[in-house]
Design an enzyme around this catalytic site. Sequence first.
Site, PDB file in Angstrom:
ATOM      1  N   GLU A  16       0.855  -1.198   0.000  1.00  0.00           N
ATOM      2  CA  GLU A  16       0.000   0.000   0.000  1.00  0.00           C
ATOM      3  C   GLU A  16       0.886   1.242   0.000  1.00  0.00           C
ATOM      4  O   GLU A  16       1.879   1.304   0.711  1.00  0.00           O
ATOM      5  CB  GLU A  16      -0.890  -0.001   1.249  1.00  0.00           C
ATOM      6  CG  GLU A  16      -1.785   1.218   1.317  1.00  0.00           C
ATOM      7  CD  GLU A  16      -2.885   1.068   2.356  1.00  0.00           C
ATOM      8  OE1 GLU A  16      -3.571   0.026   2.347  1.00  0.00           O
ATOM      9  OE2 GLU A  16      -3.036   1.978   3.178  1.00  0.00           O
ATOM     10  N   THR A  50      -3.935   4.816  -1.528  1.00  0.00           N
ATOM     11  CA  THR A  50      -4.907   5.416  -0.612  1.00  0.00           C
ATOM     12  C   THR A  50      -5.536   6.679  -1.215  1.00  0.00           C
ATOM     13  O   THR A  50      -5.013   7.273  -2.162  1.00  0.00           O
ATOM     14  CB  THR A  50      -4.267   5.804   0.740  1.00  0.00           C
ATOM     15  OG1 THR A  50      -3.301   6.815   0.501  1.00  0.00           O
ATOM     16  CG2 THR A  50      -3.608   4.611   1.413  1.00  0.00           C
ATOM     17  N   HIS A  80      -8.305   3.009  -3.576  1.00  0.00           N
ATOM     18  CA  HIS A  80      -9.126   3.115  -2.363  1.00  0.00           C
ATOM     19  C   HIS A  80     -10.264   4.108  -2.628  1.00  0.00           C
ATOM     20  O   HIS A  80     -10.022   5.169  -3.214  1.00  0.00           O
ATOM     21  CB  HIS A  80      -8.313   3.660  -1.195  1.00  0.00           C
ATOM     22  CG  HIS A  80      -7.236   2.730  -0.709  1.00  0.00           C
ATOM     23  ND1 HIS A  80      -6.833   2.689   0.600  1.00  0.00           N
ATOM     24  CD2 HIS A  80      -6.484   1.806  -1.361  1.00  0.00           C
ATOM     25  CE1 HIS A  80      -5.875   1.776   0.739  1.00  0.00           C
ATOM     26  NE2 HIS A  80      -5.636   1.233  -0.445  1.00  0.00           N
ATOM     27  N   ASP A 159     -19.218  -6.692  15.273  1.00  0.00           N
ATOM     28  CA  ASP A 159     -18.280  -6.308  14.215  1.00  0.00           C
ATOM     29  C   ASP A 159     -18.237  -7.380  13.127  1.00  0.00           C
ATOM     30  O   ASP A 159     -18.226  -7.068  11.926  1.00  0.00           O
ATOM     31  CB  ASP A 159     -16.894  -6.087  14.834  1.00  0.00           C
ATOM     32  CG  ASP A 159     -16.031  -5.124  14.022  1.00  0.00           C
ATOM     33  OD1 ASP A 159     -16.599  -4.265  13.311  1.00  0.00           O
ATOM     34  OD2 ASP A 159     -14.800  -5.230  14.091  1.00  0.00           O
ATOM     35  N   LYS A 166     -21.099  -6.834   4.827  1.00  0.00           N
ATOM     36  CA  LYS A 166     -20.250  -6.206   3.805  1.00  0.00           C
ATOM     37  C   LYS A 166     -19.789  -7.248   2.781  1.00  0.00           C
ATOM     38  O   LYS A 166     -19.826  -7.000   1.574  1.00  0.00           O
ATOM     39  CB  LYS A 166     -19.051  -5.543   4.499  1.00  0.00           C
ATOM     40  CG  LYS A 166     -18.094  -4.852   3.574  1.00  0.00           C
ATOM     41  CD  LYS A 166     -17.274  -3.793   4.291  1.00  0.00           C
ATOM     42  CE  LYS A 166     -16.183  -4.343   5.180  1.00  0.00           C
ATOM     43  NZ  LYS A 166     -15.361  -3.282   5.784  1.00  0.00           N
TER      44      LYS A 166
END
Length: 288
Positions: A16, A50, A80, A159, A166
């Site tokens: 990343e 990002t 992202h 969570d 999702k």
Amino acid sequence: MKVVDCFEERPVLSFEIFPPRANASEKALDRFYNCLETLAKLQPAYISVTYGAGGGDNKSGTLDLCRYIKEKYDIEAVAHIPGINFTHESVKQYLDQLQAAHVDNILALRGDLPKDGVIKGDFKYASDLVTEIKQLGDFNIIGACYPDVHPEAKDSLTDIQNLKIKVDAGVSQLITQLFFENEHFYQFLDRCDLANIKIPIQAGIMPVINERQIKRMATMNGVGLPQKFLKMMAHYQDNPVAMRDAGTAYAVDQIVDLLSEGVDGVHLYTMDNPVVTQRICSAIETLI
Ligand SMILES: NC(=O)C1=CN([C@@H]2O[C@H](COP(=O)(O)OP(=O)(O)OC[C@H]3O[C@@H](n4cnc5c(N)ncnc54)[C@H](O)[C@@H]3O)[C@@H](O)[C@H]2O)C=CC1
Ligand SMILES: Nc1nc(=O)c2c([nH]1)NC[C@@H]1CN(c3ccc(C(=O)N[C@@H](CCC(=O)O)C(=O)O)cc3)CN21
């Protein structure tokens, strides 16, 4: 190419990066592009870019950089998208631009809440954004997940239930938030298994480069810092080079253990640091 196909050959190693700021100096830009050159030579399965991470707001940077990575290095790029920064209209436009640039992969995030807590965009949860992207185009969608439990979640069960929502909305692979205790990651994998989440999960690993940055990230994200790690940071806090080397060793130690346990993959939060990334890769070269 959809990067989910990379998992046919595991473990998958990816990086990343964050784009330079819009007002970056010539020198900073030079440093960034040299870093990218080094990272590309390490041949990651893909590079994710990002969008506005760490408080930045460089909106064109992500798309342009994804296009550049694909064209110049023939390496797959992942863009992202933080949903809270987008409206239905602007996300549609952005997806059209990604499609035109042949960027087929998206990390669909909610994004960090602004300081005033007011969400201006149309997507309250990453799952809402995933649903929208699924309707608008043929993208491979990646999601974020939390071995140390997301700080806003009531408990680990809630969570995981939210993560399942999702995933069912159309996520095909997951990347974890950074963590420093592998045991927490293994327990998280068990919870995923129980929740019938069966897609590949890459461990997100961030080497410590500076203490302030890690402490800020850890506090903001409810990430546990083990005694051993805190001692290391305290011991080397006045010696940045030693801190970097100790942080690199800690990350390598984590990764060796993850590989021994048969992890699907590792996503390195490179923080645009070529030296640390190169050292980690050379330490694990024969293990992958
Ligand atoms: N690589 C990166 O850039 C990464 C960024 N992050 C950041 O972490 C933060 C959270 O992002 P995401 O994980 O994408 O958010 P998310 O929307 O998946 O989850 C955020 C919170 O909302 C809850 N939640 C999720 N879906 C829900 C639903 N349908 N109903 C009720 N509650 C729900 C979750 O349990 C969690 O507490 C953001 O600040 C993101 O930018 C996290 C990991 C990696
Ligand atoms: N909640 C959260 N938000 C994120 O954006 C995020 C995560 N978690 N976890 C994984 C990675 C780590 N990311 C990070 C972490 C730290 C900085 C950071 O320290 N940025 C510097 C500015 C760097 C620069 O522009 O030179 C800062 O001081 O904010 C950036 C991205 C992005 N990702």
